[in-house]
Enzyme design. Structure first.
Site, short mmCIF file in Angstrom:
data_model
loop_
_atom_site.label_atom_id
_atom_site.label_comp_id
_atom_site.label_asym_id
_atom_site.label_seq_id
_atom_site.Cartn_x
_atom_site.Cartn_y
_atom_site.Cartn_z
N ARG A 420 5.67 40.24 22.30
CA ARG A 420 4.49 40.97 23.25
C ARG A 420 2.86 40.37 22.96
O ARG A 420 1.81 40.79 23.03
CB ARG A 420 4.49 42.17 22.61
CG ARG A 420 2.59 43.31 22.33
CD ARG A 420 2.71 44.30 22.08
NE ARG A 420 1.25 45.57 22.28
CZ ARG A 420 0.29 45.70 21.94
NH1 ARG A 420 0.54 45.45 20.48
NH2 ARG A 420 -0.89 45.59 22.08
N HIS A 424 0.16 38.60 25.13
CA HIS A 424 -1.15 38.96 25.11
C HIS A 424 -2.04 37.48 25.04
O HIS A 424 -2.83 37.38 25.27
CB HIS A 424 -1.67 39.81 23.70
CG HIS A 424 -0.90 41.18 23.97
ND1 HIS A 424 -1.77 42.59 23.65
CD2 HIS A 424 -0.33 41.84 24.84
CE1 HIS A 424 -1.28 42.98 24.22
NE2 HIS A 424 -0.65 43.71 24.45
N ASN A 453 -5.37 44.77 21.28
CA ASN A 453 -4.19 43.92 20.04
C ASN A 453 -4.98 44.03 18.38
O ASN A 453 -3.92 44.78 17.58
CB ASN A 453 -4.58 42.36 19.71
CG ASN A 453 -4.53 41.48 20.61
OD1 ASN A 453 -3.37 41.78 21.33
ND2 ASN A 453 -5.44 40.79 21.15
N HIS A 554 9.17 47.27 27.21
CA HIS A 554 8.52 48.30 26.48
C HIS A 554 10.16 49.17 26.61
O HIS A 554 9.59 50.47 26.18
CB HIS A 554 7.85 49.31 27.71
CG HIS A 554 6.45 48.59 27.50
ND1 HIS A 554 5.70 49.04 28.95
CD2 HIS A 554 5.91 47.50 27.51
CE1 HIS A 554 4.27 48.50 28.80
NE2 HIS A 554 4.79 47.67 27.75
#
Length: 972
Positions: A420, A424, A453, A554
């Site tokens: 992730r 990001h 975040n 996910h």
């Protein structure tokens, strides 16, 4: 045929959503072992629009429409505003096809006109009916309702503008047969959208930022329901930037909680409510607008500039509006192949239309939501390559992999966090490790503190461990940006049981800009629908296939309840989440998660710690947490990919590897192109750490560092020649020239930064780049992060430094405007750069001799504010000299803040120098002063661009004309 159609319907039943159109399969075929892959849609017949389309078939067509519009607007000008809005609301959903006009029927009880953005606010239907009735009498079955809508909008604009907006409109559109209320929410931008979401929405329709600003000007006429703005403009926390006087008026006209039975309307333009003009843009500048989407136009330099131009340049907006309306009127138009000519604009003409409507309504999917995959072209990036560290740090990738292994064996969730983190990082400033930077006094709100975040992003300690090991093995060699991408690759490898593995090109450098507000602008939230997701990914050069594939991450990790409870467990109407999963989640999550009560749950209940294709089976079974997950079934194109990834063994793993490599190339930094570095500590920039420490102790040092860049670049170019000490061979370098000695300061900060850099990366970073970075970092520190920017690098240090050159090149504070303009022009800078860079006089102190000896305190010769002059006479001697020359602050209002106060000081004559006062001596520079003074954020945006431009003056780049000094005070 029957066999294939049954197969398609079975697949649709499995998905729980139907496609927007039944594929025209040519023949039956045996059922394949894996799910069928539908053929790509046939390319539509290119539409033919032309001016004067009805010249022969219905010569009076445009005149008839104009008469109907004139009759209506003469009685009620608001109907004209409604017709303009109708054209927008029609084109943005199914294209410019009059689908917005269709009435509800038993077959389709919820058409577009009943969607929340249209009902009950959209008006003008009666005008279109009247025009169509007259056209049917004159030329039966000839003129489409879609053309009537666009003609009516054009004529309304012309009438309401007193003829100043008029344009020739190509025609030949056909009327559409699909009209669904849920598409209005998917495609029409609500008044609560911020700028990034507006831009993405318009881009999906092929419209640019200029079109967005120009078409927003239609808010200069018409009315709005209170419910469209009360909650986020009048009663918001924190308060919005709406003009308090307007807010007070609106509070008296609107209820505190508007609802369907109590939702009055107010005018959108309080100055010229019924006139189509550029007053809207003046209202935006004075914060006299209703919507968040209006106010958002001032949140970027590009759009704020366009607002100002439309506000002050006569007839500019009218001309642009005409062009933008023609451009919009071409969106997704229908032809004879997929449209019709209705006799009654409220009803479809053919049985085929009803059948197509029924097909489109199955499961709520639409043709508009099922685009073929766009062709994506990634822009050529910097030279990333495989095995980048083969010679410089041979064990680099092994060291990172060991750190990831150690972490994921203890806690698989750390691996999910690392995957992730890569996403990001890349989606904000590019793949540059900006997500790792800690808060500092100069930048108290970096990316890692942005809502997407914090507190959910994890894995920072794994990056720290890998970096520490790398610094021991190969100091100053491996960038944090490469570590982030290696770590994501290795986490995927371990969590997938080694099924996801790929070679990753490296060579990224670490970025220096990290702002929390950019996380909200660029990271797609879990509440996004499919069109918003596609826009977000497209903006980063990623395709629809990349979107579906990367969503598969996910399948591991956890999510905070706050990310899905409101729109998946508590939504009205209920979401499509599996009831069994919903029941479990309701036991695990509070009804109203908040910062102190927001537990986490696994994202994949079947294989929570394994990176596999289970996610796609979960999507098909509606066992996913987020709206963005469920959205993958809302189009034929993405639903097909979900099925393929779910059931074709190994397909998703291969695609995921390729998509991760593509994502890892987004906006990477290089030293020469866009200001990267190799941090020794991934949480702190080397130069910035030194600068922030110095500025925190003494803000004046920051002002000195900004001034140092100016004084360096304007003499020999940006080459650090201003740093060279006197020697026997050169006893009078630049730093001893009167403009610099004794006033220029910050040399010791440059020395400290250079010493730290030499320890981390010997002989790598030039003093010229250190000066540029330090000015950038001082700007960030003194502006509270508002003037932070990426600084290109790759300069080399010069070898020539003469005091006489400084006197000839640096403009003194006594210069007139023409002299200043000439001196700036000689350096490739224009009048706007001159005005903008002068704004640095908002911080720091000046010696009295710089303005007293120039006559600024002489009441008969100077127009300085008498109060300021009186104060300065008390602080300065009448005749300053080398032994008696104190300093005074340049900005008496905010002396230690880098802000736009300087321009208000110029307007109030509260400035020290002749050169400051001269900015009011021409209409061009005076107008720029006004805009910088009163448009929030405009000057900061311009200042950042001007600093980068100035930092490019006559840079040294080759070994013949430059070097990299080991000591910034002496030539090697």
């Amino acid at each position: 045929m029957a066999t294939r159609l049954v197969g398609v319907l079975v697949l649709l039943a499995l998905l729980g959503a139907a496609t927007a159109q039944v594929p025209a399969y040519k023949a039956a075929a045996p059922a394949p072992s894996s799910p069928p892959v539908p053929p790509p849609p046939a390319a539509p017949t290119p539409p033919t629009l032309k001016v004067g389309y009805y010249a022969r078939s219905c010569p009076r067509a445009e005149y008839i429409v104009r008469q109907a519009v004139r009759n209506a607007t003469n009685v009620n000008p608001g109907l004209g505003a409604g017709l303009i809005r109708m054209a927008f609301h029609d084109c943005f959903v199914q294209g410019c096809d009059a689908s917005v006009l269709l009435d509800p029927t038993p077959a389709n009880p919820r058409p577009e006109k009943l969607g929340p953005p249209n009902f009950p606010s959209l008006r003008g239907f009666d005008v279109v009916d009247a025009a169509k009735a007259a056209l049917e009498k004159a030329c039966p079955g000839v003129v489409s309702c879609a053309d009537v809508v666009q003609f009516a909008a054009r004529d309304a604009a012309s009438i309401l503008s007193g003829g100043r907006v008029y344009y020739k409109l190509p025609a030949g559109r056909f009327d559409g047969r699909v009209s669904l209320d849920n598409e209005t929410l998917a495609f029409l931008p609500p008044p609560s959208f911020n700028l990034s979401r507006l831009v993405a929405n318009f881009q999906l329709k092929g419209l640019g930022v200029d079109d967005l600003v120009v078409l927003s000007g239609a808010h200069t006429v018409g009315r709005s329901h209170c419910s469209s703005f009360v909650s986020n403009r009048i009663d918001s926390t924190p308060p919005s930037d709406m003009n308090p006087a307007l807010a007070a008026v609106l509070k008296s006209e609107c209820p505190a909680n508007p609802n369907f039975t109590n939702d009055p309307t107010v005018v959108q333009d309080v100055v010229t409510a019924n006139r189509m003009d550029n007053q809207y843009y003046k209202n935006v500048l004075s914060h006299n607008v209703l919507f968040v989407s209006d106010a958002a136009l001032l949140t970027s330099r590009q759009t704020a500039k366009k607002v100002a131009e439309n506000a002050v340049v006569p007839n500019r907006w009218e001309a642009k509006f005409a062009k933008a309306m023609v451009k919009m009127s071409r969106l997704d138009i229908k032809t004879a192949a997929n449209g019709e000519i209705r006799k009654n604009c409220r009803k479809m003409a053919r049985l085929l239309g009803v059948l197509m409507m029924l097909v489109a309504m199955l499961g709520g999917a639409t043709t508009a939501a099922s685009p073929p995959p766009p062709t994506q072209t990634l822009t050529a990036g910097p030279p990333l390559r495989f095995g980048f560290y083969k010679n410089s740090c041979p064990r680099a990738e092994v060291i990172v992999r060991e750190a990831v292994w150690n972490a994921t064996t203890v806690n698989p969730g750390a691996g999910a966090g690392l995957i992730r983190m890569a996403f990001h990082d890349c989606f904000v400033q590019g793949c540059d490790a900006s997500v790792l930077l800690d808060p500092t006094p100069a930048n108290p709100r970096p990316e890692k503190l942005g809502p997407p975040n914090f507190p959910s992003l994890r894995g920072f300690e794994v990056i720290d461990a890998a970096k520490a090991a790398l610094e021991q093995a190969c100091p100053g060699t491996v960038s944090c940006a490469d570590i982030v991408q290696f770590a994501a690759r290795d986490a995927a490898f371990f969590l997938s049981g080694f099924r996801v593995n790929y070679r990753l090109p490296a060579g990224r450098l670490d970025g220096r800009v990290s702002l929390e507000n950019e996380t909200l602008a660029f990271l797609p939230p879990p509440s996004f629908d499919l069109s918003q997701l596609i826009g977000s990914f497209s903006a980063k050069g990623l395709s629809v296939d990349d979107l579906v594939v990367l969503s598969g991450a996910h399948t591991v990790g956890r999510s905070h309840c706050s990310s899905f409870v409101s729109d998946r467990l508590s939504s009205t109407p209920p979401s499509d989440i599996n009831p069994g999963l919903a029941a479990v989640l309701k036991r695990q999550c509070p009804a109203n998660p908040n910062f102190t009560d927001d537990p986490t749950v696994v994202q994949d209940v079947a294989t929570p710690d394994r990176l596999d294709s289970q996610y796609y089976k979960n999507v098909l079974n509606h066992k996913v947490l987020f709206t963005s997950d469920a959205a993958l079934l809302s189009s034929r194109h993405t639903a097909t990919k979900v099925v393929q990834n779910a059931f074709i063994p190994g397909k998703w793993e291969k695609k995921f590897a390729k998509a991760m490599v593509r994502m890892a190339a987004i906006d990477v930094k290089t030293a020469a192109a866009n200001g990267g570095e190799i941090r020794s500590n991934c949480r702190v920039e080397i130069v910035r750490g030194v600068v922030v420490k110095a500025v925190t102790q003494n803000p004046g040092i920051g002002a000195g560092l900004i001034r140092m860049l100016f004084h360096d670049c304007f003499v020999e170019g940006c080459d650090a020649s201003v740093l060279l000490d006197p020697t026997t061979a050169n006893p009078q370098p630049e730093k001893l020239a009167p403009p610099n000695n004794p006033s220029l300061r910050g040399f010791e900060v440059i020395d400290a930064a250079k010493a730290a850099l030499e320890a981390a990366c010997p002989g790598t970073v030039s003093c010229a780049d250190v000066v540029a970075f330090a000015a950038r970092d001082a700007s960030a520190a003194l502006s509270g992060g508002r003037a932070d920017f990426a600084m290109p690098a790759g300069r080399r240090d010069g070898r020539a430094s003469l005091a006489s050159d400084a006197l000839q090149s640096l403009p003194p504070p006594t210069f007139t405007l023409s002299q200043l303009a000439a001196r700036f022009a000689a350096k490739g800078l224009d009048a706007d750069d001159l005005v903008v860079l002068s704004g640095a006089h908002t911080v720091g102190a000046s010696h009295c001799s710089s303005f007293v000896n120039g006559g600024r305190l002489n009441a008969s010769a100077s127009d300085m504010n008498p109060a300021l002059a009186a104060s300065l006479r008390q602080q300065c001697p009448a005749s300053p000299n080398a032994t008696d020359d104190p300093t005074v602050v340049q900005d008496v209002v905010t002396p230690n803040a880098l802000d736009s106060q300087y321009y208000r000081n110029v307007l109030a004559r509260n400035v020290l120098f002749t050169s400051d006062d001269e900015l009011l001596k021409s209409s061009q520079t005076a107008a720029a002063v006004v805009l910088n003074a009163f448009v929030p954020g405009l000057w900061e945006q311009k200042f950042k661009a001007a600093m980068v431009k100035m930092a490019g003056i006559q840079v040294k780049t080759g070994t013949n004309d430059g070097e990299i000094r080991r000591n910034c005070r002496a030539i090697n």
